[in-house]
Design a protein around this motif. Structure first.
Motif, short mmCIF file in Angstrom:
data_model
loop_
_atom_site.label_atom_id
_atom_site.label_comp_id
_atom_site.label_asym_id
_atom_site.label_seq_id
_atom_site.Cartn_x
_atom_site.Cartn_y
_atom_site.Cartn_z
N THR A 28 25.35 1.19 -3.07
CA THR A 28 26.72 1.62 -2.74
C THR A 28 27.41 0.49 -1.98
O THR A 28 26.80 -0.16 -1.13
N TRP A 74 31.63 -1.68 -1.63
CA TRP A 74 33.08 -1.65 -1.81
C TRP A 74 33.49 -2.74 -2.80
O TRP A 74 32.88 -3.81 -2.86
N GLU A 110 31.65 -4.24 3.28
CA GLU A 110 32.77 -3.63 4.00
C GLU A 110 34.03 -3.73 3.15
O GLU A 110 34.12 -4.58 2.26
N PRO A 111 35.03 -2.88 3.39
CA PRO A 111 36.26 -2.90 2.60
C PRO A 111 37.21 -4.04 2.98
O PRO A 111 38.34 -3.81 3.44
N GLN A 116 35.14 2.49 -2.80
CA GLN A 116 33.70 2.55 -2.58
C GLN A 116 33.06 3.03 -3.88
O GLN A 116 33.48 4.04 -4.46
N ASN A 155 34.74 6.93 -3.13
CA ASN A 155 35.69 7.02 -2.02
C ASN A 155 36.66 5.84 -2.15
O ASN A 155 36.44 4.94 -2.96
N GLU A 156 37.71 5.82 -1.37
CA GLU A 156 38.62 4.68 -1.38
C GLU A 156 39.26 4.49 -0.01
O GLU A 156 39.37 5.43 0.78
#
Length: 407
Positions: free
Chosen positions: A70, A72, A36-37, A63, A56-57
């Motif tokens: 994949t 974060w 998780e971020p 990410q 992604n961000e």
């Protein structure tokens, strides 16, 4: 002149966007591929120097895809710049580089004269000595050099050795982008020291560098040799110049109550550097070549006209306009994370800001930063989500040094 400035294009506040580079590189042993971020989530360790493909961000996280997985990763522990050895300042006594830089500046001045520029404009081409204090800056740089020679811990640790061993090859020299960033940051620092004198108390300065170095060592900017200095003014503020030059005022230190608070402040400023909040300095050109002497030993400083104009903008950002609020929020979040990763209590920055909110000596600070009470409220939420570091925190030595502020 306007055309020259456009050629020497310094980006405005740089967003660490996934569109800026197609690959990110792991630069810190703290880096993990997270589920998780947020730093407190579960994750697996990443290898120093490993390349990641961003997809992604979200806030302070990107990410990425790696080895068919994949996850974060924190922006604090990766960089769009490839791994390189740490940049060194003034380590060579060979003055060939300096002479060449001066010759280029001289040739450029002659060209300017032929085109009918005034004496004032020609002085800007050569660089106005009255705008800079490189002598004080060299004093600060010399402390780090002497510390290394005496066997003291280097400012940013010796983790580059770990990266070399992990990858099995020697790290290449710093990139042109890094060199340009340091040149501009060093010149901006010399300007700042012309406005605010450097507080030259050696033991205090070494201590500030010890705390700051502990923070910088867990960040992604392993290519920089961070320098931390104290400004002799009661104005309460701190400044981050490109290339890892960080300054905190005497007035700010008088308000600090613990090493954790000091670490929180320095971590915020290191965050600005790590996240490229002063921009990236990319395309090398004739004006950067004129700046070559900034990395040379004493006496090699030559400032070009376009570089001087770029410095005007960076100085205005530090002292007058301030950075965008979103950038300051990001540096706050980065500051909490970096301090926590370095072993300090994540509440240090928030505790300091709670005290600063009542100050009457922080006019420049409050003019160039978002509302302090709003920052404190945001920090409470950020602090609650920090990863719990299972290690002994650094010994609080602040009480040993705070009396030196009375000199």
């Amino acid at each position: 002149m306007g055309q020259l400035i456009l050629i020497f294009a310094v980006m405005a506040t740089f967003s660490f966007s996934i569109n800026a580079k197609s690959i990110l590189y792991v630069q810190s042993p703290k880096a993990k591929l997270l589920s998780e971020p947020q730093l407190s989530s579960e994750g697996s360790a990443l290898t120093l120097g490993e390349s990641l493909n961003p997809v992604n961000e979200q806030g302070l996280f990107v990410q990425v895809r790696i080895r068919e997985k994949t996850g974060w990763v924190s922006k604090l522990f990766v960089s769009p710049l490839p791994p390189s050895s740490q940049i060194k300042l003034g380590t060579s006594s060979n003055s060939t580089e300096t002479v060449a830089a001066r010759q280029r500046a001289s040739d450029f001045t002659k060209t300017a004269a032929a085109r009918g520029l005034s004496e004032t404009e020609k002085m800007r081409v050569r660089g106005g000595a009255e705008l800079y204090d490189f002598e004080s800056l060299r004093w600060l740089e010399s402390l780090s050099e002497s510390s290394a020679q005496n066997g003291e811990p280097p400012t940013t640790g010796n983790q580059s050795t770990t990266l070399e061993n992990d990858k099995g090859f020697d790290l290449p020299s710093p990139s042109d982008t890094t060199k340009a960033e340091v040149k501009m940051g060093r010149a901006l620092s010399a300007r700042l020291l012309k406005k605010y004198p450097l507080y030259k108390i050696e033991s205090l300065t070494r201590y500030i560098n010890q705390v700051g170095g502990r923070i910088a060592a867990v960040s992604s900017r392993r290519d920089l040799s961070f320098k931390f200095g104290v400004l002799d003014t009661l104005e309460e503020n701190a400044f981050a110049c490109p290339g890892g030059f960080i300054f905190i005022t005497k007035g700010t230190l008088k308000r600090v109550k613990s090493e954790a608070e000091l670490a929180g402040i320095l971590s915020h400023e290191v965050g600005h550097v790590v996240l490229f909040h002063s921009g990236q300095f990319t395309s090398p050109n004739i004006f950067l070549e004129i700046l070559t002497g900034l990395l040379s030993p004493s006496g090699g400083e030559v400032i070009g006209a376009a570089a001087s104009a770029a410095l005007d903008g960076l100085e205005s950002q530090l002292l007058e306009k301030g950075r965008d609020a979103a950038v300051e929020w990001e540096a706050d979040e980065a500051g909490v994370a970096l301090a926590s990763q370095a072993g300090y209590a994540p509440s240090g920055l928030g505790d300091f800001l709670s005290s600063l909110a009542k100050s009457e000596n922080a006019k420049t600070f409050k003019k160039t930063h978002p509302d302090t009470n709003e920052r404190i409220a945001r920090l409470v939420k950020i602090e609650a989500n920090q990863e719990k570091i299972e290690s002994n925190p650094p010994k609080d030595q602040w009480n040993r040094f705070k009396d030196l502020l009375q000199k």
